[in-house]
Design an enzyme around this catalytic site. Structure first.
Site, PDB file in Angstrom:
ATOM      1  N   PHE A 129       0.859  -1.186   0.000  1.00 40.09           N
ATOM      2  CA  PHE A 129       0.000   0.000   0.000  1.00 40.09           C
ATOM      3  C   PHE A 129       0.897   1.239   0.000  1.00 40.09           C
ATOM      4  CE2 PHE A 129      -2.828   3.189   1.748  1.00 40.09           C
ATOM      5  CZ  PHE A 129      -4.039   2.884   1.160  1.00 40.09           C
ATOM      6  N   ASP A 201       1.593  -4.627   8.685  1.00 41.88           N
ATOM      7  CA  ASP A 201       0.420  -3.783   8.491  1.00 41.88           C
ATOM      8  C   ASP A 201      -0.786  -4.711   8.328  1.00 41.88           C
ATOM      9  OD1 ASP A 201      -1.614  -2.147   7.553  1.00 41.88           O
ATOM     10  OD2 ASP A 201      -0.239  -0.827   6.464  1.00 41.88           O
ATOM     11  N   TYR A 226     -11.369   1.121  10.162  1.00 37.39           N
ATOM     12  CA  TYR A 226     -12.539   1.513   9.364  1.00 37.39           C
ATOM     13  C   TYR A 226     -12.820   0.570   8.208  1.00 37.39           C
ATOM     14  CZ  TYR A 226      -8.740   3.841   6.766  1.00 37.39           C
ATOM     15  OH  TYR A 226      -7.569   4.114   6.103  1.00 37.39           O
ATOM     16  N   LYS A 227     -11.989  -0.465   8.050  1.00 38.68           N
ATOM     17  CA  LYS A 227     -12.246  -1.433   6.974  1.00 38.68           C
ATOM     18  C   LYS A 227     -13.063  -2.594   7.541  1.00 38.68           C
ATOM     19  CE  LYS A 227      -8.278   0.229   4.422  1.00 38.68           C
ATOM     20  NZ  LYS A 227      -6.844   0.120   4.158  1.00 38.68           N
ATOM     21  N   ARG A 375     -12.022  -4.663  -7.378  1.00 43.30           N
ATOM     22  CA  ARG A 375     -11.892  -5.333  -6.068  1.00 43.30           C
ATOM     23  C   ARG A 375     -13.277  -5.642  -5.509  1.00 43.30           C
ATOM     24  NH1 ARG A 375      -8.187  -2.406  -1.650  1.00 43.30           N
ATOM     25  NH2 ARG A 375      -9.871  -0.896  -1.857  1.00 43.30           N
TER      26      ARG A 375
HETATM   27  C1  LIG Z   1      -6.057   1.270   4.129  1.00 46.96           C
HETATM   28  C2  LIG Z   1      -4.620   1.073   4.389  1.00 46.96           C
HETATM   29  C3  LIG Z   1      -3.863   2.046   5.044  1.00 46.96           C
HETATM   30  C4  LIG Z   1      -4.505   3.366   5.396  1.00 46.96           C
HETATM   31  O1  LIG Z   1      -3.695   4.215   6.099  1.00 46.96           O
HETATM   32  P1  LIG Z   1      -4.334   5.529   6.747  1.00 46.96           P
HETATM   33  O2  LIG Z   1      -3.221   6.186   7.419  1.00 46.96           O
HETATM   34  O3  LIG Z   1      -5.410   5.060   7.671  1.00 46.96           O
HETATM   35  O4  LIG Z   1      -4.936   6.336   5.657  1.00 46.96           O
HETATM   36  C5  LIG Z   1      -2.549   1.776   5.333  1.00 46.96           C
HETATM   37  N1  LIG Z   1      -1.982   0.600   4.971  1.00 46.96           N
HETATM   38  C6  LIG Z   1      -2.688  -0.355   4.321  1.00 46.96           C
HETATM   39  C7  LIG Z   1      -2.042  -1.641   3.954  1.00 46.96           C
HETATM   40  C8  LIG Z   1      -4.013  -0.142   4.002  1.00 46.96           C
HETATM   41  O5  LIG Z   1      -4.714  -1.053   3.347  1.00 46.96           O
END
Ligand SMILES: *Cc1c(COP(=O)(O)O)cnc(C)c1O
Length: 416
Positions: A129, A201, A226-227, A375
């Site tokens: 990401f 992560d 939030y996911k 997705r």
């Molecule tokens: C969604 C996601 C994030 C989001 O990071 P934020 O700081 O909350 O915007 C980070 N890493 C991964 C792998 C994600 O899927």
């Protein structure tokens, strides 16, 4: 499952089916994007009214003590820890995933500076990401100590990337784009064997697949709520630190909430003992309070059943698209193998963006990621087998009718 009736039968036998009642879902929508933004728990609206009306409105400043606001990051951290195999007192819910990545990486590099100062390489994945890679790049630029980022990809496998110069390995447990999942224990062991620390992560993993940071002997983990944890848009993220590391260093975002006695108001920083030192400043209490509503639903579900159903939904989705949409240029991106798959399925189509917009217009909400990837999040807490059947029905119709060629479906919004 060869007919819609088979799917309905599977839904009737599904032990997780009653959990759907715990969410407010709009009618006429099949929601396949819980991997990006979770849905609304029914308890959240009342909780928000309570936090705003009573705790803030009536309690005012007293609520820091009387409503437990000050304890919230650690109390919710203990709940969340149960979903990722962490012990009590090892997690705080706070800040964003990006900020928590910064803290974890900084701590990992400090540990290595003492143990093995020649280690100057941070290994991650080209397909990670982007914020993970951006935060590493920012850290390297800030430190100005000759650190470098080394990215694994098709040309550089992990076993070659890890060597005596590696300080830390930072990976996503489940890849946001492909849905591919690492064996956290095996990869952590591989990193440790080369003397590197492992930072995970869990954004697309916690609440979606079984996670055991303790069993995997990981060093640090971060993730968002939030996911799959249904905590609300932009809800605070979390950080876990292995107890063997927690008190070794402070993290550099050493704000007053991480102080041992914040209300002594002293001029000198003194880190709190334990995971509290990973807090920075005053927390967004309204949003933080709502995290609990989503966590409580996840904690009510048996994670083994969640995993079983997630894989079954994924198998069904893959099989139905391959059988019923045959002849269209669809390529499966997600690994078929159960052990290597998270809880979403990604499929490439040369006009993926427009196809997804046409699906959304028909109430089948997934999302799109560059390049060409559709997705589909398969969230067992509120999705059934017949929903998958119906979603593929719509996908087939969108492709057969070529409705996605209408120009409005190619117009890009700021968020895809
Ligand atoms: C969604 C996601 C994030 C989001 O990071 P934020 O700081 O909350 O915007 C980070 N890493 C991964 C792998 C994600 O899927």
């Amino acid at each position: 499952m060869h007919t819609r009736a088979d799917c309905l039968q599977a839904d009737r036998q599904d032990p997780l089916a009653p959990l759907k009642q715990l969410f407010d879902l709009p009618p006429d929508v099949i929601y396949l994007d819980g991997n990006s933004l979770g849905v609304l728990p029914k308890t959240a609206a009342a909780r928000a009214a309570q936090v705003i009306g009573q705790e803030w409105g009536n309690g005012l400043i007293r609520s820091w003590n009387t409503a437990g606001w000050f304890e919230l990051p650690a109390r919710l951290g203990d709940k969340l820890g149960q979903l990722i195999g962490a012990g009590q007192g090892q997690v705080v819910v706070t800040d964003t995933t990006s900020l928590n990545l910064f803290k974890a990486l900084a701590a990992a590099l400090r540990i290595q500076q003492q143990a093995a100062p020649q280690r100057r390489v941070i290994v991650s994945e080209r397909d990670n990401f982007p914020t993970d890679l951006y935060m590493i790049q920012g850290m390297i630029d800030l430190l100005q100590q000759g650190y470098e980022l080394r990215l694994i990809d098709d040309n550089l496998p992990l076993e070659q990337a890890l060597d005596d110069s590696t300080a830390a390995l930072l990976l996503s447990h489940v890849n946001y784009r492909t849905g591919a999942m690492y064996d956290m224990a095996a990869v952590t062991a591989q990193a440790h064997a080369r003397g590197a620390l492992a930072i995970w992560d869990l954004a697309h993993a916690a609440g979606a697949v079984p996670v055991d940071v303790t069993g995997a002997n990981a060093d640090f983990a971060v993730g968002c709520t939030y996911k799959y944890l249904n905590a609300g848009p932009g809800a605070p993220a979390y950080i876990w630190v292995a107890p063997r590391h927690t008190d070794r260093f402070w993290q550099p975002l050493s704000g007053w909430w991480g102080h041992q006695r914040p209300f002594d108001m002293t001029a000198t920083y003194e880190p709190a003992g334990g995971i509290r030192r990973y807090l920075c400043g005053t927390q967004p209490i309204v949003s933080l309070s709502l995290v609990e509503c989503g966590l409580d639903v996840s904690l009510a579900a048996d994670m083994n059943e969640v995993r079983k159903k997630s894989l079954a939904l994924g198998d069904l989705f893959i099989e139905l698209t391959e059988n019923r949409c045959a002849g269209h240029p669809l390529t499966l991106v997600t690994p078929r193998e159960h052990a290597r798959r998270g809880s979403h399925v990604s499929i490439r189509h040369p006009h993926g963006y427009a196809v997804m917009q046409a699906l959304i217009a028909r109430g089948v909400i997934g999302d799109y990621r560059e390049p060409e990837v559709l997705r589909f999040g398969l969230t067992p807490l509120y999705l059934g087998y017949a929903d998958v059947w119906d979603a593929v029905d719509v996908l087939k119709d969108v492709l057969d009718s070529e409705v996605w060629k209408q120009p409005q479906f190619s117009q890009r919004g700021a968020v895809t």
